[in-house]
Each structure stands twice: as structure tokens, then as C-alpha cells.
Design an enzyme around this catalytic site. Sequence first.
Site, PDB file in Angstrom:
ATOM      1  N   ARG A 104       0.835  -1.320   0.170  1.00  0.00           N
ATOM      2  CA  ARG A 104      -0.025   0.174   0.120  1.00  0.00           C
ATOM      3  C   ARG A 104       0.958   1.352   0.002  1.00  0.00           C
ATOM      4  O   ARG A 104       1.711   1.391   0.912  1.00  0.00           O
ATOM      5  CB  ARG A 104      -0.888   0.045   1.228  1.00  0.00           C
ATOM      6  N   HIS A 131      -7.310   0.854  -6.363  1.00  0.00           N
ATOM      7  CA  HIS A 131      -7.715  -0.223  -5.270  1.00  0.00           C
ATOM      8  C   HIS A 131      -8.349  -1.617  -5.679  1.00  0.00           C
ATOM      9  O   HIS A 131      -9.367  -1.667  -5.326  1.00  0.00           O
ATOM     10  CB  HIS A 131      -8.717   0.859  -4.379  1.00  0.00           C
ATOM     11  N   GLN A 134     -10.152  -4.094  -3.376  1.00  0.00           N
ATOM     12  CA  GLN A 134     -11.400  -3.596  -2.660  1.00  0.00           C
ATOM     13  C   GLN A 134     -12.365  -3.915  -3.701  1.00  0.00           C
ATOM     14  O   GLN A 134     -13.372  -4.407  -3.633  1.00  0.00           O
ATOM     15  CB  GLN A 134     -11.165  -2.043  -2.559  1.00  0.00           C
ATOM     16  N   ASP A 223     -17.347   6.623  -1.653  1.00  0.00           N
ATOM     17  CA  ASP A 223     -15.949   6.872  -0.914  1.00  0.00           C
ATOM     18  C   ASP A 223     -15.923   8.211  -0.455  1.00  0.00           C
ATOM     19  O   ASP A 223     -16.857   9.037  -0.440  1.00  0.00           O
ATOM     20  CB  ASP A 223     -15.042   6.600  -1.947  1.00  0.00           C
ATOM     21  N   CYS A 263     -16.554   1.706   0.634  1.00  0.00           N
ATOM     22  CA  CYS A 263     -15.242   0.821   1.122  1.00  0.00           C
ATOM     23  C   CYS A 263     -14.763   0.889   2.473  1.00  0.00           C
ATOM     24  O   CYS A 263     -14.147   0.119   3.086  1.00  0.00           O
ATOM     25  CB  CYS A 263     -14.086   1.044  -0.094  1.00  0.00           C
ATOM     26  N   ARG A 291     -13.471  -8.737   2.201  1.00  0.00           N
ATOM     27  CA  ARG A 291     -12.433  -8.633   1.876  1.00  0.00           C
ATOM     28  C   ARG A 291     -11.338  -9.989   2.071  1.00  0.00           C
ATOM     29  O   ARG A 291     -10.593 -10.217   1.238  1.00  0.00           O
ATOM     30  CB  ARG A 291     -11.821  -7.456   2.447  1.00  0.00           C
TER      31      ARG A 291
HETATM   32  N1   CP Z   1     -11.442  -0.215   2.481  1.00  0.00           N
HETATM   33  C1   CP Z   1     -10.142   0.010   2.807  1.00  0.00           C
HETATM   34  O1   CP Z   1      -9.244  -0.365   2.062  1.00  0.00           O
HETATM   35  O2   CP Z   1      -9.957  -0.249   4.150  1.00  0.00           O
HETATM   36  P1   CP Z   1      -8.621   0.193   5.072  1.00  0.00           P
HETATM   37  O3   CP Z   1      -7.895   1.603   4.613  1.00  0.00           O
HETATM   38  O4   CP Z   1      -8.929   0.153   6.264  1.00  0.00           O
HETATM   39  O5   CP Z   1      -7.513  -0.762   4.470  1.00  0.00           O
HETATM   40  N1  NVA Z   2     -10.010   6.744  -1.642  1.00  0.00           N
HETATM   41  C1  NVA Z   2      -9.636   6.167  -0.188  1.00  0.00           C
HETATM   42  C2  NVA Z   2     -10.021   4.585  -0.201  1.00  0.00           C
HETATM   43  C3  NVA Z   2      -9.799   4.500   1.349  1.00  0.00           C
HETATM   44  C4  NVA Z   2      -9.895   2.822   1.220  1.00  0.00           C
HETATM   45  C5  NVA Z   2      -8.400   6.545  -0.026  1.00  0.00           C
HETATM   46  O1  NVA Z   2      -7.367   6.396  -0.903  1.00  0.00           O
HETATM   47  O2  NVA Z   2      -7.770   7.198   1.288  1.00  0.00           O
END
Ligand code: CP
Ligand code: NVA
Length: 320
Positions: A104, A131, A134, A223, A263, A291
Site C-alpha cells: 500500500r 484499489h 477492494q 467513498d 469501502c 475482503r
Molecule cells: N477499504 C479499505 O481499504 O480500508 P482500509 O484503508 O482500512 O484498509
Molecule cells: N479513496 C480512499 C480509499 C480508502 C480505502 C483513500 O485512498 O484514502
Amino acid sequence: MKKRDFLTLSDLDRSEIEAVLTRAVEYKAGRAAGFGSNFLKGRTIGMIFNKPSTRTRVSFEVGIYEMGGRVVYMSDEQTHLSRSEPISHTARVLSRYLHALIIRTYEQAEIEEMAGSACLPVINALTDRHHPCQVLSDLFTVRERLGRLDGLKMAWIGDGYNMAHSWIQAATIMDFELRLAIPEGYGPDPDILDQARAKAGKPIVITRDPLEAARGAEVINTDVWASMGQEEEEAKRARDFSSYQVNSRLMAEAADGAMVLHCLPAHLGQEITEDVFEGPRSFVFDQAENRLHVQKALLEFLLNGPPCRPASRASERLSD
Ligand code: CP
Ligand code: NVA
């Protein structure tokens, strides 16, 4: 046979996505019945997380443990990546120890470089651009509830950012209509959109009108307004996105029985109201749970590939 990565949703084709979703059904049922899996016995998965995470980190870690594997969790700060050790060197070192790498981070280019230099599968656990884990899991949640993906009308309300990009890619792989209501200045990357429109079987529509996007939709998806790394823009975004809220007025436009997805993390009163979030159409906690099951199936799919054979000399490309 080349090793497989999962850097964007488009790294899997339709039949592979269907196979992963079907296997995830078995993983979900097996867990409920108390059955485990030993697929990852003797294997260690690395996780490099440069942004916070609740769901992605915990669901991957628990999934890996439940499959008999082990996890090494790191951030750039805890490795020499923070002291300018090249990504390509790091990738080749980690390929000597690990069996897959889940990352990440901010730039999509970072994970592409890691994947290009590593001989192990690399999984995108969120970048600024995509993502895919997700949205793969969200496809499962929609199929689980509505019994299908093809022919549905999906609405996206909010930012044209990483989640929207992965949904746009999903619309090129599965056969559903996607309508995205996005404020001016926050639209998706034009390359991702153009490529998707050239491939998609059904329309991918961008509108400034959230009610138009929601009209007749079976799935309403949203989101956060300010993603990780955009904290300084929060006040401006709150103004610019104020009419892009999933609320009862918007839900009244959706199809009967439409499901709401988010999400998470959610900001109640901003992108979604509490009554909709807590209401009968909301499946956000099933979405979070799924997930775990889907990522187990994804790991199994990716780790069924060829064993990692790291090259000794710097001139050899590990991924060839
Ligand atoms: N939806 C999602 O990716 O959540 P986190 O940021 O908690 O991993
Ligand atoms: N768009 C959000 C998604 C979080 C799971 C971010 O990147 O923070």
C-alpha cells in the site's frame, strides 16, 4: 509461465475474476463451517504499508494466518527504502525471502517498479491510482446479494480517484453499466477512462448530477471526499462535494432494493448520511468482511504460478 501480479483490476481477465469469486464463495462457506486451508503452509508474505489501514491489513494478515502462512509487516520507514535504497534492489532482496509482496503506497509507479524487479507476485493494496483488491471484493459482495453482475446498473457518487478507477476497469471486464457522478475538477484519469470506454460493452457515463447517476441503479457506491494524503484539501473538498452525498433523496431515485456500498472508512454526514449507512440497503460491513474471503482466493490464484527463481547477476531481469 510468467509470474502474475495484481497491480490493477485489469491484471485479471473475466474468467480469472469469475474463478477467484467462485473460490471465495468456498473460502467463505468453509470458514463458517470451521474448515481451514493449508495452502500457504511454509510460505511467508511481505506487507509494505506506507498509509494507514484497518481492513486491508487485518483481512490480509488474518487470511494468510488462516491459510497456514506467515506475515512480515513493514513500512518504508522501517526499511532502507526510506534511505534511498532503490526499489529494484529491495525487490530482488525480498524475492530471496518471501513468496509474495502486498504493498500500500502512494505512486502506482512504485509498485510497478517493485513488480518488474521482483520474481514474486506483487499485490496492490491501494495506491493513489487503484484499489483493485477492494473492487474485486465488491464484485463478490454485489454478486452475493444480487446474484449477478452482468446487466446491472451501478452508480458511483463522489471522487474520481483510486476506487473510481478500479470500478471503471471493472466495467470493462464485467458487463454492467456504470454511471459516475463526480464534481468538476475531480474526474477520473482521462487515459483510464478512454481505455475503458474503448473496451467496455456497456456505457461508462460521467455526469455532474448525482440523481441522474442513481436513477434506476441497483448498486450505489461511494467513498470518502478526501482520501489518504489529501488531508490538507479537506475543507475545500467538503465544499466541492457537498451535493454529492448518498442520502435518502438520492436513494429514492435508485432501483427498488438497491444496495449501498462504501469501502470505508466512512464520514457520516459527509459522503453518506447515517440513516442510509445504518439502513436496510447498506451492506458495508458484509463488504468489509468479504475482503477476507476474496483475498484468500486471490492469494491462492497468484501463488499457483511458477516458483520464484531469483537471478544472481544484476544484469538478469528477475521477472523474465
Ligand atoms: N477499504 C479499505 O481499504 O480500508 P482500509 O484503508 O482500512 O484498509
Ligand atoms: N479513496 C480512499 C480509499 C480508502 C480505502 C483513500 O485512498 O484514502
